[in-house]
Design a protein around this motif. Structure first.
Motif, PDB file in Angstrom:
ATOM      1  N   ARG A 139       0.813  -1.213   0.000  1.00  0.00           N
ATOM      2  CA  ARG A 139       0.000   0.000   0.000  1.00  0.00           C
ATOM      3  C   ARG A 139       0.845   1.261   0.000  1.00  0.00           C
ATOM      4  O   ARG A 139       0.485   2.259  -0.637  1.00  0.00           O
ATOM      5  CB  ARG A 139      -0.943  -0.034   1.205  1.00  0.00           C
ATOM      6  CG  ARG A 139      -2.018  -1.113   1.075  1.00  0.00           C
ATOM      7  CD  ARG A 139      -2.739  -1.349   2.373  1.00  0.00           C
ATOM      8  NE  ARG A 139      -3.817  -2.330   2.207  1.00  0.00           N
ATOM      9  CZ  ARG A 139      -4.509  -2.848   3.210  1.00  0.00           C
ATOM     10  NH1 ARG A 139      -4.234  -2.483   4.457  1.00  0.00           N
ATOM     11  NH2 ARG A 139      -5.459  -3.727   2.983  1.00  0.00           N
ATOM     12  N   VAL A 140       1.951   1.236   0.712  1.00  0.00           N
ATOM     13  CA  VAL A 140       2.839   2.396   0.711  1.00  0.00           C
ATOM     14  C   VAL A 140       3.430   2.621  -0.676  1.00  0.00           C
ATOM     15  O   VAL A 140       3.425   3.729  -1.212  1.00  0.00           O
ATOM     16  CB  VAL A 140       3.958   2.234   1.756  1.00  0.00           C
ATOM     17  CG1 VAL A 140       5.010   3.328   1.597  1.00  0.00           C
ATOM     18  CG2 VAL A 140       3.382   2.276   3.160  1.00  0.00           C
ATOM     19  N   ALA A 141       3.930   1.539  -1.287  1.00  0.00           N
ATOM     20  CA  ALA A 141       4.553   1.662  -2.608  1.00  0.00           C
ATOM     21  C   ALA A 141       3.563   2.145  -3.655  1.00  0.00           C
ATOM     22  O   ALA A 141       3.922   2.891  -4.565  1.00  0.00           O
ATOM     23  CB  ALA A 141       5.148   0.316  -3.023  1.00  0.00           C
ATOM     24  N   LYS A 142       2.313   1.741  -3.539  1.00  0.00           N
ATOM     25  CA  LYS A 142       1.307   2.126  -4.524  1.00  0.00           C
ATOM     26  C   LYS A 142       0.944   3.601  -4.426  1.00  0.00           C
ATOM     27  O   LYS A 142       0.792   4.281  -5.439  1.00  0.00           O
ATOM     28  CB  LYS A 142       0.047   1.266  -4.337  1.00  0.00           C
ATOM     29  CG  LYS A 142      -1.137   1.659  -5.212  1.00  0.00           C
ATOM     30  CD  LYS A 142      -0.852   1.470  -6.685  1.00  0.00           C
ATOM     31  CE  LYS A 142      -2.045   1.861  -7.539  1.00  0.00           C
ATOM     32  NZ  LYS A 142      -1.743   1.737  -8.980  1.00  0.00           N
ATOM     33  N   ALA A 143       0.825   4.109  -3.188  1.00  0.00           N
ATOM     34  CA  ALA A 143       0.259   5.445  -3.006  1.00  0.00           C
ATOM     35  C   ALA A 143       1.280   6.528  -2.695  1.00  0.00           C
ATOM     36  O   ALA A 143       0.933   7.708  -2.698  1.00  0.00           O
ATOM     37  CB  ALA A 143      -0.790   5.401  -1.886  1.00  0.00           C
ATOM     38  N   ALA A 144       2.518   6.169  -2.427  1.00  0.00           N
ATOM     39  CA  ALA A 144       3.515   7.168  -2.018  1.00  0.00           C
ATOM     40  C   ALA A 144       3.787   8.172  -3.124  1.00  0.00           C
ATOM     41  O   ALA A 144       3.899   7.817  -4.297  1.00  0.00           O
ATOM     42  CB  ALA A 144       4.807   6.481  -1.601  1.00  0.00           C
TER      43      ALA A 144
ATOM     44  N   ASP B 184      -7.856   0.145  -7.222  1.00  0.00           N
ATOM     45  CA  ASP B 184      -8.039   0.399  -5.807  1.00  0.00           C
ATOM     46  C   ASP B 184      -6.707   0.229  -5.091  1.00  0.00           C
ATOM     47  O   ASP B 184      -6.157  -0.872  -5.037  1.00  0.00           O
ATOM     48  CB  ASP B 184      -9.057  -0.597  -5.231  1.00  0.00           C
ATOM     49  CG  ASP B 184      -9.374  -0.307  -3.768  1.00  0.00           C
ATOM     50  OD1 ASP B 184      -8.696   0.550  -3.174  1.00  0.00           O
ATOM     51  OD2 ASP B 184     -10.300  -0.940  -3.234  1.00  0.00           O
ATOM     52  N   PRO B 185      -6.147   1.309  -4.514  1.00  0.00           N
ATOM     53  CA  PRO B 185      -4.849   1.198  -3.859  1.00  0.00           C
ATOM     54  C   PRO B 185      -4.860   0.261  -2.667  1.00  0.00           C
ATOM     55  O   PRO B 185      -3.819  -0.221  -2.243  1.00  0.00           O
ATOM     56  CB  PRO B 185      -4.534   2.642  -3.436  1.00  0.00           C
ATOM     57  CG  PRO B 185      -5.847   3.324  -3.385  1.00  0.00           C
ATOM     58  CD  PRO B 185      -6.679   2.677  -4.451  1.00  0.00           C
ATOM     59  N   GLU B 186      -6.054   0.005  -2.097  1.00  0.00           N
ATOM     60  CA  GLU B 186      -6.131  -0.921  -0.978  1.00  0.00           C
ATOM     61  C   GLU B 186      -5.934  -2.359  -1.439  1.00  0.00           C
ATOM     62  O   GLU B 186      -5.586  -3.236  -0.667  1.00  0.00           O
ATOM     63  CB  GLU B 186      -7.498  -0.780  -0.276  1.00  0.00           C
ATOM     64  CG  GLU B 186      -7.728   0.591   0.355  1.00  0.00           C
ATOM     65  CD  GLU B 186      -6.749   0.851   1.502  1.00  0.00           C
ATOM     66  OE1 GLU B 186      -6.548  -0.059   2.317  1.00  0.00           O
ATOM     67  OE2 GLU B 186      -6.198   1.956   1.573  1.00  0.00           O
ATOM     68  N   LYS B 187      -6.179  -2.622  -2.731  1.00  0.00           N
ATOM     69  CA  LYS B 187      -6.075  -3.980  -3.251  1.00  0.00           C
ATOM     70  C   LYS B 187      -4.864  -4.166  -4.163  1.00  0.00           C
ATOM     71  O   LYS B 187      -4.481  -5.293  -4.468  1.00  0.00           O
ATOM     72  CB  LYS B 187      -7.346  -4.333  -4.049  1.00  0.00           C
ATOM     73  CG  LYS B 187      -8.623  -4.315  -3.207  1.00  0.00           C
ATOM     74  CD  LYS B 187      -9.819  -4.637  -4.090  1.00  0.00           C
ATOM     75  CE  LYS B 187     -11.119  -4.600  -3.288  1.00  0.00           C
ATOM     76  NZ  LYS B 187     -12.297  -4.877  -4.129  1.00  0.00           N
ATOM     77  N   ALA B 188      -4.278  -3.066  -4.614  1.00  0.00           N
ATOM     78  CA  ALA B 188      -3.206  -3.153  -5.602  1.00  0.00           C
ATOM     79  C   ALA B 188      -1.997  -3.883  -5.032  1.00  0.00           C
ATOM     80  O   ALA B 188      -1.652  -3.736  -3.864  1.00  0.00           O
ATOM     81  CB  ALA B 188      -2.793  -1.755  -6.037  1.00  0.00           C
ATOM     82  N   ARG B 189      -1.366  -4.682  -5.846  1.00  0.00           N
ATOM     83  CA  ARG B 189      -0.174  -5.414  -5.443  1.00  0.00           C
ATOM     84  C   ARG B 189       1.007  -5.002  -6.303  1.00  0.00           C
ATOM     85  O   ARG B 189       0.859  -4.642  -7.459  1.00  0.00           O
ATOM     86  CB  ARG B 189      -0.389  -6.926  -5.602  1.00  0.00           C
ATOM     87  CG  ARG B 189      -1.355  -7.514  -4.611  1.00  0.00           C
ATOM     88  CD  ARG B 189      -1.366  -9.016  -4.745  1.00  0.00           C
ATOM     89  NE  ARG B 189      -0.032  -9.589  -4.570  1.00  0.00           N
ATOM     90  CZ  ARG B 189       0.536  -9.808  -3.387  1.00  0.00           C
ATOM     91  NH1 ARG B 189      -0.080  -9.461  -2.288  1.00  0.00           N
ATOM     92  NH2 ARG B 189       1.735 -10.352  -3.304  1.00  0.00           N
ATOM     93  N   ILE B 190       2.180  -5.050  -5.682  1.00  0.00           N
ATOM     94  CA  ILE B 190       3.394  -4.896  -6.462  1.00  0.00           C
ATOM     95  C   ILE B 190       3.462  -6.078  -7.414  1.00  0.00           C
ATOM     96  O   ILE B 190       3.086  -7.195  -7.075  1.00  0.00           O
ATOM     97  CB  ILE B 190       4.621  -4.888  -5.533  1.00  0.00           C
ATOM     98  CG1 ILE B 190       4.618  -3.632  -4.673  1.00  0.00           C
ATOM     99  CG2 ILE B 190       5.910  -4.980  -6.328  1.00  0.00           C
ATOM    100  CD1 ILE B 190       5.726  -3.586  -3.663  1.00  0.00           C
TER     101      ILE B 190
END
Length: 295
Positions: free
Chosen positions: A135-140, A265-271
């Protein structure tokens, strides 16, 4: 380039490698190191009783407990804190990924540094990056550096950067960060595209045609703007294997990749699986870049 580095740490040994790199960067580049510790997740809204991030036990966060946590962090990182000119400890409670993102935003951090379990016990569970890092990597808004293996933290500063591209839109932001870092710190830069031929049956002529096309695409897509210390490489194979091999061959100090996902959805997004495997296997820190704000 690096003025404020946010180190997200639980204080556990699994985060010591990330701390070593963060403080070393602070010392080398005169950056302020912000040591963020999310003490726990409130059991109820605005409650002082939290579930401890490391143990899962319920604790009451009062002034005495805050003072104890701060003293523990100071003792744990005593030598590193003394090695930098500017440092600050930030204590908070809440969902780890939200508090990390909030602290980075409020303090205008240029880089977030995380270790194997910087925010919760599920990070890197079963060998894969967990929800906090995802979640950090997706939204930072700034790049996120991950130091997973202990060997990746025995760091000597920047000398060679490997930028691995899949030609995605997000990779453009990752390239800007890699180029700006290489230019400002006067390092070598290797642009690598790993041609994915895993599970495919291709004759050698087709492989070589694709390699030639990828090399041309790199030269067309990425403007070096006069930067000379750059090599272009295209290797075929399993992408994460080729990226790790390239970094090892070039004695890279940093791998830069794009974070992107088909999930909105950033809550569901995966690296992506390639980045997961690179983070787990690389012998140097790995930076993921999602948004262009701080590149």
């Amino acid at each position: 380039m690096f003025k404020k580095i946010l180190l997200a740490t639980s204080g556990a040994p699994s985060t010591f490698g990330a701390a070593r790199v963060a403080f070393d960067m602070g010392k080398r580049y005169g950056a302020e190191v912000l040591v963020l510790n999310v003490m726990g997740v409130p059991t109820k809204a605005y409650s002082q009783v939290v579930n401890d991030v490391r143990t899962g036990e319920e604790v009451e966060v009062d002034e005495e407990y805050r003072a104890w946590v701060e003293e523990e962090l100071k003792n744990t990182f005593e030598k590193q804190i003394e090695s930098v000119e500017y440092s600050r400890i930030i204590l908070t409670t809440g969902l780890p990924h939200r508090e990390i993102l909030r602290a980075a935003r409020e303090n205008d951090a240029d880089l977030i540094v995380m270790g194997a379990s910087s925010g919760d016990s599920s990070v890197y569970r079963k060998g894969y990056p967990g929800s906090t890092l995802q979640r950090v990597a997706k939204a930072a808004r700034c790049p996120v550096m991950t130091v997973h293996r202990e060997t990746a933290s025995y760091w000597g500063g920047f000398g060679n950067i490997v930028f691995a591209t899949d030609f995605s839109k997000q990779a453009e932001s990752a390239f800007k960060f890699a180029l700006a870092t290489a230019r400002e710190l006067d390092t070598d830069l290797t642009i690598l595209h790993a041609l994915d031929i895993s599970g495919k049956v291709l004759d050698q002529n087709e492989i070589e045609d694709r390699i030639i096309a990828a090399r041309e695409r790199i030269r067309t897509a990425y403007d070096l703007d006069g930067f000379k210390n750059c090599d272009v490489e295209v290797w075929e194979g399993v992408p994460y294997v080729e990226i790790v091999k390239m970094a090892r061959e070039r004695s890279a100090d940093l791998i830069v990749m794009a974070h992107h996902s088909h999930e909105l959805d950033p809550e569901k997004a995966r690296i992506g699986s390639t980045m997961e495997q690179v983070i787990l296997r690389a012998g140097c820190p790995v930076v993921s870049v999602s948004k262009p704000d701080k590149v």
